[in-house]
Design a protein around this motif. Structure first.
Motif, PDB file in Angstrom:
ATOM      1  N   MET A 158       0.854  -1.161   0.000  1.00  0.00           N
ATOM      2  CA  MET A 158       0.000   0.000   0.000  1.00  0.00           C
ATOM      3  C   MET A 158       0.904   1.229   0.000  1.00  0.00           C
ATOM      4  O   MET A 158       1.682   1.430   0.919  1.00  0.00           O
ATOM      5  N   PRO A 159       0.790   2.087  -1.016  1.00  0.00           N
ATOM      6  CA  PRO A 159       1.657   3.253  -1.061  1.00  0.00           C
ATOM      7  C   PRO A 159       1.216   4.319  -0.066  1.00  0.00           C
ATOM      8  O   PRO A 159       0.030   4.564   0.126  1.00  0.00           O
ATOM      9  N   ASN A 160       2.184   4.936   0.562  1.00  0.00           N
ATOM     10  CA  ASN A 160       1.958   6.035   1.509  1.00  0.00           C
ATOM     11  C   ASN A 160       0.901   5.727   2.560  1.00  0.00           C
ATOM     12  O   ASN A 160      -0.097   6.428   2.681  1.00  0.00           O
ATOM     13  N   PRO A 161       1.096   4.669   3.355  1.00  0.00           N
ATOM     14  CA  PRO A 161       0.099   4.399   4.389  1.00  0.00           C
ATOM     15  C   PRO A 161       0.144   5.492   5.454  1.00  0.00           C
ATOM     16  O   PRO A 161       1.194   6.056   5.749  1.00  0.00           O
ATOM     17  N   THR A 162      -0.999   5.806   6.005  1.00  0.00           N
ATOM     18  CA  THR A 162      -1.081   6.814   7.047  1.00  0.00           C
ATOM     19  C   THR A 162      -0.564   6.224   8.345  1.00  0.00           C
ATOM     20  O   THR A 162      -0.968   5.145   8.754  1.00  0.00           O
ATOM     21  N   LYS A 163       0.320   6.940   8.976  1.00  0.00           N
ATOM     22  CA  LYS A 163       0.888   6.487  10.238  1.00  0.00           C
ATOM     23  C   LYS A 163      -0.127   6.741  11.349  1.00  0.00           C
ATOM     24  O   LYS A 163      -0.688   7.834  11.435  1.00  0.00           O
ATOM     25  N   PRO A 164      -0.391   5.767  12.205  1.00  0.00           N
ATOM     26  CA  PRO A 164      -1.330   5.974  13.301  1.00  0.00           C
ATOM     27  C   PRO A 164      -0.866   7.083  14.237  1.00  0.00           C
ATOM     28  O   PRO A 164       0.330   7.317  14.410  1.00  0.00           O
ATOM     29  N   ARG A 165      -1.830   7.778  14.834  1.00  0.00           N
ATOM     30  CA  ARG A 165      -1.527   8.894  15.728  1.00  0.00           C
ATOM     31  C   ARG A 165      -0.618   8.462  16.874  1.00  0.00           C
ATOM     32  O   ARG A 165       0.283   9.195  17.263  1.00  0.00           O
ATOM     33  N   SER A 166      -0.843   7.276  17.414  1.00  0.00           N
ATOM     34  CA  SER A 166      -0.036   6.820  18.547  1.00  0.00           C
ATOM     35  C   SER A 166       1.449   6.731  18.191  1.00  0.00           C
ATOM     36  O   SER A 166       2.304   7.059  19.007  1.00  0.00           O
ATOM     37  N   LEU A 167       1.753   6.308  16.961  1.00  0.00           N
ATOM     38  CA  LEU A 167       3.160   6.242  16.552  1.00  0.00           C
ATOM     39  C   LEU A 167       3.754   7.630  16.346  1.00  0.00           C
ATOM     40  O   LEU A 167       4.933   7.859  16.604  1.00  0.00           O
ATOM     41  N   LYS A 168       2.931   8.564  15.886  1.00  0.00           N
ATOM     42  CA  LYS A 168       3.410   9.938  15.729  1.00  0.00           C
ATOM     43  C   LYS A 168       3.734  10.552  17.087  1.00  0.00           C
ATOM     44  O   LYS A 168       4.701  11.295  17.224  1.00  0.00           O
ATOM     45  N   VAL A 169       2.922  10.236  18.102  1.00  0.00           N
ATOM     46  CA  VAL A 169       3.171  10.751  19.443  1.00  0.00           C
ATOM     47  C   VAL A 169       4.478  10.197  19.974  1.00  0.00           C
ATOM     48  O   VAL A 169       5.304  10.922  20.527  1.00  0.00           O
ATOM     49  N   ILE A 170       4.703   8.904  19.796  1.00  0.00           N
ATOM     50  CA  ILE A 170       5.930   8.276  20.279  1.00  0.00           C
ATOM     51  C   ILE A 170       7.149   8.863  19.583  1.00  0.00           C
ATOM     52  O   ILE A 170       8.172   9.145  20.215  1.00  0.00           O
ATOM     53  N   ALA A 171       7.046   9.066  18.275  1.00  0.00           N
ATOM     54  CA  ALA A 171       8.176   9.585  17.510  1.00  0.00           C
ATOM     55  C   ALA A 171       8.372  11.079  17.708  1.00  0.00           C
ATOM     56  O   ALA A 171       9.404  11.631  17.325  1.00  0.00           O
ATOM     57  N   GLY A 172       7.384  11.752  18.294  1.00  0.00           N
ATOM     58  CA  GLY A 172       7.494  13.189  18.495  1.00  0.00           C
ATOM     59  C   GLY A 172       7.195  13.991  17.241  1.00  0.00           C
ATOM     60  O   GLY A 172       7.590  15.154  17.134  1.00  0.00           O
ATOM     61  N   THR A 173       6.496  13.393  16.280  1.00  0.00           N
ATOM     62  CA  THR A 173       6.195  14.084  15.023  1.00  0.00           C
ATOM     63  C   THR A 173       4.730  14.479  14.902  1.00  0.00           C
ATOM     64  O   THR A 173       4.314  14.928  13.843  1.00  0.00           O
ATOM     65  N   GLU A 174       3.973  14.333  15.977  1.00  0.00           N
ATOM     66  CA  GLU A 174       2.559  14.694  15.924  1.00  0.00           C
ATOM     67  C   GLU A 174       2.422  16.215  15.836  1.00  0.00           C
ATOM     68  O   GLU A 174       3.129  16.953  16.511  1.00  0.00           O
ATOM     69  N   ARG A 175       1.509  16.663  14.977  1.00  0.00           N
ATOM     70  CA  ARG A 175       1.262  18.091  14.819  1.00  0.00           C
ATOM     71  C   ARG A 175      -0.213  18.366  15.035  1.00  0.00           C
ATOM     72  O   ARG A 175      -1.068  17.714  14.444  1.00  0.00           O
ATOM     73  N   ARG A 176      -0.497  19.340  15.883  1.00  0.00           N
ATOM     74  CA  ARG A 176      -1.888  19.650  16.201  1.00  0.00           C
ATOM     75  C   ARG A 176      -2.631  20.202  14.995  1.00  0.00           C
ATOM     76  O   ARG A 176      -3.830  20.035  14.872  1.00  0.00           O
ATOM     77  N   ASP A 177      -1.924  20.891  14.090  1.00  0.00           N
ATOM     78  CA  ASP A 177      -2.602  21.459  12.932  1.00  0.00           C
ATOM     79  C   ASP A 177      -3.013  20.393  11.921  1.00  0.00           C
ATOM     80  O   ASP A 177      -3.782  20.661  11.016  1.00  0.00           O
TER      81      ASP A 177
END
Length: 139
Positions: free
Chosen positions: A1-20
């Motif tokens: 699957m091309p460009n799968p969306t990363k789950p929010r929980s993984l973004k939080v762990i990686a520190g890449t979550e953006r509120r916008d």
């Protein structure tokens, strides 16, 4: 699957979550207060019986809202038509079966769909790794 969306929980762990870029909160419609009566336009007794079977299940899971009763009625009507087709020795059309499957998935009534449907008032579980999010360095 091309460009799968990363789950929010993984973004939080990686520190890449953006509120916008956070997903908009889901619309929460009011739940039905009591068990609604089946509409009188349901085509046969099989449809009415399916209505009486599904209403308590969906109310118990907090999935039945005032807005979803018409979709539930359509699901029950399709169920009744499919059962009638089989009872007369005919096969239902592929379109009827497909529509039934789609409506059943919308209500989380198939095994795969059960994990995708969120009940009303469901909140996201707390992140056990939230304490490990790097804090901004102050100068």
């Amino acid at each position: 699957m091309p460009n799968p969306t990363k789950p929010r929980s993984l973004k939080v762990i990686a520190g890449t979550e953006r509120r916008d870029r956070a997903a908009a909160p889901a619309l929460e419609l009011p739940l039905v207060a009591g068990a609604p009566k089946p509409p009188d336009w349901l085509p046969n007794a099989h449809a009415v019986k399916e209505w009486h079977r599904l209403v308590p299940i969906l109310m118990g899971c907090k999935l039945l809202t005032n807005a979803s009763t018409s979709a539930l009625a359509m699901l029950c009507a399709l169920h009744g038509a499919i059962v009638e087709s089989y009872a007369t020795g005919e096969s239902p059309t592929g379109s009827m079966l497909s529509q039934y499957r789609n409506l059943a998935n919308d209500f989380g009534l198939t095994p795969i769909a059960q994990g995708r449907v969120k009940t009303a008032g469901a909140t996201e579980s707390t992140n056990p790794f939230a304490r490990h999010v790097p804090r901004p360095v102050t100068a």
